[in-house]
Design an enzyme around this catalytic site. Structure first.
Site, PDB file in Angstrom:
ATOM      1  N   GLY A 179      40.177  35.946  42.650  1.00 22.45           N
ATOM      2  CA  GLY A 179      40.327  34.772  41.778  1.00 22.45           C
ATOM      3  C   GLY A 179      41.644  34.815  41.028  1.00 22.45           C
ATOM      4  O   GLY A 179      42.302  33.781  40.828  1.00 22.45           O
ATOM      5  N   GLY A 188      36.044  33.551  37.180  1.00 19.31           N
ATOM      6  CA  GLY A 188      36.319  34.922  37.626  1.00 19.31           C
ATOM      7  C   GLY A 188      37.747  35.089  38.084  1.00 19.31           C
ATOM      8  O   GLY A 188      38.016  35.686  39.127  1.00 19.31           O
ATOM      9  N   GLY A 194      40.654  40.457  40.680  1.00 19.34           N
ATOM     10  CA  GLY A 194      40.345  40.275  42.100  1.00 19.34           C
ATOM     11  C   GLY A 194      40.994  39.071  42.761  1.00 19.34           C
ATOM     12  O   GLY A 194      42.101  38.655  42.422  1.00 19.34           O
ATOM     13  N   TYR A 212      22.521  40.843  45.992  1.00 19.34           N
ATOM     14  CA  TYR A 212      23.837  40.217  46.167  1.00 19.34           C
ATOM     15  C   TYR A 212      23.766  39.183  47.291  1.00 19.34           C
ATOM     16  O   TYR A 212      24.200  38.034  47.125  1.00 19.34           O
ATOM     17  CB  TYR A 212      24.877  41.299  46.497  1.00 19.34           C
ATOM     18  CG  TYR A 212      26.260  40.770  46.791  1.00 19.34           C
ATOM     19  CD1 TYR A 212      27.115  40.377  45.764  1.00 19.34           C
ATOM     20  CD2 TYR A 212      26.721  40.647  48.108  1.00 19.34           C
ATOM     21  CE1 TYR A 212      28.392  39.888  46.034  1.00 19.34           C
ATOM     22  CE2 TYR A 212      27.983  40.159  48.386  1.00 19.34           C
ATOM     23  CZ  TYR A 212      28.823  39.786  47.344  1.00 19.34           C
ATOM     24  OH  TYR A 212      30.079  39.297  47.613  1.00 19.34           O
ATOM     25  N   SER A 221      29.730  34.656  50.714  1.00 17.62           N
ATOM     26  CA  SER A 221      29.972  35.892  51.466  1.00 17.62           C
ATOM     27  C   SER A 221      29.282  35.819  52.816  1.00 17.62           C
ATOM     28  O   SER A 221      28.385  34.993  53.032  1.00 17.62           O
ATOM     29  CB  SER A 221      29.422  37.082  50.664  1.00 17.62           C
ATOM     30  OG  SER A 221      29.537  38.274  51.408  1.00 17.62           O
TER      31      SER A 221
HETATM   32  N1  LIG Z   1      35.707  41.652  47.489  1.00 18.33           N
HETATM   33  C1  LIG Z   1      35.255  41.232  48.661  1.00 18.33           C
HETATM   34  O1  LIG Z   1      35.513  41.831  49.713  1.00 18.33           O
HETATM   35  C2  LIG Z   1      34.411  39.991  48.759  1.00 18.33           C
HETATM   36  C3  LIG Z   1      33.864  39.651  50.004  1.00 18.33           C
HETATM   37  C4  LIG Z   1      33.101  38.496  50.094  1.00 18.33           C
HETATM   38  C5  LIG Z   1      32.934  37.688  48.988  1.00 18.33           C
HETATM   39  N2  LIG Z   1      33.503  38.048  47.784  1.00 18.33           N
HETATM   40  C6  LIG Z   1      33.294  37.162  46.642  1.00 18.33           C
HETATM   41  O2  LIG Z   1      34.538  36.856  46.051  1.00 18.33           O
HETATM   42  C7  LIG Z   1      34.357  36.576  44.656  1.00 18.33           C
HETATM   43  C8  LIG Z   1      35.369  37.361  43.847  1.00 18.33           C
HETATM   44  O3  LIG Z   1      35.132  38.730  44.076  1.00 18.33           O
HETATM   45  P1  LIG Z   1      36.210  39.872  43.790  1.00 18.33           P
HETATM   46  O4  LIG Z   1      36.059  40.843  44.885  1.00 18.33           O
HETATM   47  O5  LIG Z   1      37.536  39.265  43.496  1.00 18.33           O
HETATM   48  O6  LIG Z   1      35.564  40.516  42.478  1.00 18.33           O
HETATM   49  P2  LIG Z   1      36.172  41.259  41.202  1.00 18.33           P
HETATM   50  O7  LIG Z   1      37.563  41.757  41.461  1.00 18.33           O
HETATM   51  O8  LIG Z   1      35.129  42.252  40.824  1.00 18.33           O
HETATM   52  O9  LIG Z   1      36.282  40.092  40.122  1.00 18.33           O
HETATM   53  C9  LIG Z   1      35.149  39.433  39.685  1.00 18.33           C
HETATM   54  C10 LIG Z   1      35.496  38.378  38.679  1.00 18.33           C
HETATM   55  O10 LIG Z   1      34.259  37.783  38.240  1.00 18.33           O
HETATM   56  C11 LIG Z   1      34.180  37.899  36.833  1.00 18.33           C
HETATM   57  N3  LIG Z   1      32.806  38.171  36.378  1.00 18.33           N
HETATM   58  C12 LIG Z   1      31.944  39.114  36.815  1.00 18.33           C
HETATM   59  N4  LIG Z   1      30.810  39.077  36.097  1.00 18.33           N
HETATM   60  C13 LIG Z   1      30.959  38.080  35.186  1.00 18.33           C
HETATM   61  C14 LIG Z   1      30.144  37.563  34.157  1.00 18.33           C
HETATM   62  N5  LIG Z   1      28.937  38.064  33.887  1.00 18.33           N
HETATM   63  N6  LIG Z   1      30.633  36.552  33.418  1.00 18.33           N
HETATM   64  C15 LIG Z   1      31.853  36.049  33.641  1.00 18.33           C
HETATM   65  N7  LIG Z   1      32.680  36.496  34.598  1.00 18.33           N
HETATM   66  C16 LIG Z   1      32.232  37.504  35.363  1.00 18.33           C
HETATM   67  C17 LIG Z   1      35.059  39.074  36.466  1.00 18.33           C
HETATM   68  O11 LIG Z   1      35.476  38.923  35.120  1.00 18.33           O
HETATM   69  P3  LIG Z   1      35.914  40.150  34.200  1.00 18.33           P
HETATM   70  O12 LIG Z   1      37.400  40.275  34.393  1.00 18.33           O
HETATM   71  O13 LIG Z   1      35.542  39.697  32.838  1.00 18.33           O
HETATM   72  O14 LIG Z   1      35.153  41.370  34.695  1.00 18.33           O
HETATM   73  C18 LIG Z   1      36.203  38.923  37.455  1.00 18.33           C
HETATM   74  O15 LIG Z   1      37.145  37.998  36.977  1.00 18.33           O
HETATM   75  C19 LIG Z   1      32.900  36.937  44.339  1.00 18.33           C
HETATM   76  O16 LIG Z   1      32.118  35.766  44.290  1.00 18.33           O
HETATM   77  C20 LIG Z   1      32.491  37.795  45.526  1.00 18.33           C
HETATM   78  O17 LIG Z   1      31.104  37.766  45.757  1.00 18.33           O
HETATM   79  C21 LIG Z   1      34.233  39.163  47.645  1.00 18.33           C
END
Ligand SMILES: NC(=O)c1ccc[n+]([C@@H]2O[C@H](COP(=O)([O-])OP(=O)(O)OC[C@H]3O[C@@H](n4cnc5c(N)ncnc54)[C@H](OP(=O)(O)O)[C@@H]3O)[C@@H](O)[C@H]2O)c1
Length: 275
Positions: free
Chosen positions: A18, A12, A16, A167, A144
């Site tokens: 990552g 990922g 975001g 989630y 999370s």
């Molecule tokens: N955002 C927050 O505030 C927050 C808080 C706590 C924990 N987290 C955790 O942090 C991590 C990253 O979250 P983020 O906020 O950076 O999310 P994000 O911006 O939505 O990015 C998600 C990433 O995961 C990939 N992904 C999603 N579904 C997929 C699938 N079916 N197969 C392959 N890749 C997939 C996406 O790839 P594509 O580019 O192909 O869509 C993207 O690269 C997650 O595990 C999330 O639960 C986030």
């Protein structure tokens, strides 16, 4: 830890937090393996890293909502690389991506459980021989603070479905797996920790949930990078962090019987041999 020359896989990382972590590690000289579903997004990221003077990342395209795709992804990484010092299981979908209704994976499992947890579980096991051979090495599970206990009578949430519950169940599963795997890996030179990176970072999943962002990918990224590179993390394993600080997860993570149950179910669902 000096990251120059270290091979690091971040799932990922086309979006975001990552994406931010992959960029920082590539700039520090690591051999970064990026992953996502979208080739165009990966190319844009790769160009950005190269323009900034970082080492060009290798891209792996795989949809984690299919276990066949996860297996192929792991096999390709194993075929391409003789070392893997870090695996960051970061890919995920939020509570609302794709709408409020219950969705299922290609294998028929509840989608958040499948993508956020089972895919990382299977990847970790498939990559373990290489991680062990590359020790000292680290696994980081991006979980999370949103955590909901698993109802073992309805893990796939066929009743009373809610995106937040789905989630949060998937995120606690990652944390329980972290505790369990750390015990299994004791003495192997491979450590595994999990974390809540930051609250409501300004990312796609947060925006998809209609939530006003409260923090940045730089803040969450710093917390992930701490677990990946921090000298103070040497030898530490099985822990959960809230940002930069160690924290207590939901009590179910301390329930050894629940962890055993989750492990047995996960091995069965992913087709891995029972241990
Ligand atoms: N955002 C927050 O505030 C927050 C808080 C706590 C924990 N987290 C955790 O942090 C991590 C990253 O979250 P983020 O906020 O950076 O999310 P994000 O911006 O939505 O990015 C998600 C990433 O995961 C990939 N992904 C999603 N579904 C997929 C699938 N079916 N197969 C392959 N890749 C997939 C996406 O790839 P594509 O580019 O192909 O869509 C993207 O690269 C997650 O595990 C999330 O639960 C986030």
């Amino acid at each position: 830890m000096n990251m120059a020359g270290k091979t690091v896989l971040i799932t990922g990382s086309t979006d975001g937090v990552g994406r931010y972590v992959a960029t920082q590690l590539a700039m520090s000289g690591a051999n970064v393996l990026i992953h996502g579903r979208d080739t165009a997004r990966a190319e844009t990221l790769s160009d950005e890293i190269k323009r900034a003077g970082g080492r060009a990342p290798a891209f792996y395209q795989a949809d984690l909502s299919s276990l066949a795709s996860v297996r192929k992804f792991a096999d390709t990484v194993l075929a391409d690389h003789g070392r893997l010092e870090v695996f960051v299981s970061n890919a995920g979908i939020g509570s609302q991506n794709g709408g409020p209704g219950r969705q299922t994976s290609a294998d028929g499992y509840e989608l958040r459980f499948a993508v956020n947890y089972l895919a990382g579980f299977l990847l970790a096991y498939r990559l373990l021989p290489l991680l062990k051979a590359s020790a000292p090495s680290r696994i980081v599970n991006v979980a999370s603070l949103g955590q909901h206990p698993i109802d073992f009578d309805d893990v796939m949430i066929t009743k009373n479905y809610g995106g937040s519950r789905a989630y949060a169940q998937s995120k606690l599963s990652q944390i329980m797996f972290t505790v369990d795997l750390a015990e299994e890996l004791r003495g192997s030179g491979v450590t595994v920790n999990s974390l809540h990176p930051a609250t409501y970072m300004n990312t796609t999943m947060v925006r998809a949930g209609g939530i006003t962002p409260m923090s940045t990918v730089e803040q969450g990224g710093a917390a992930i990078l701490h677990l990946v590179t921090g000298d103070d993390m040497v030898g530490k394993s099985g822990l959960f962090f809230n940002g930069l600080n160690e924290a207590k997860p939901n009590p179910q993570a301390s329930d050894a019987a629940a962890r055993r149950r989750l492990r047995a179910l996960s091995l069965e669902l992913t087709g891995l041999p029972a241990t």
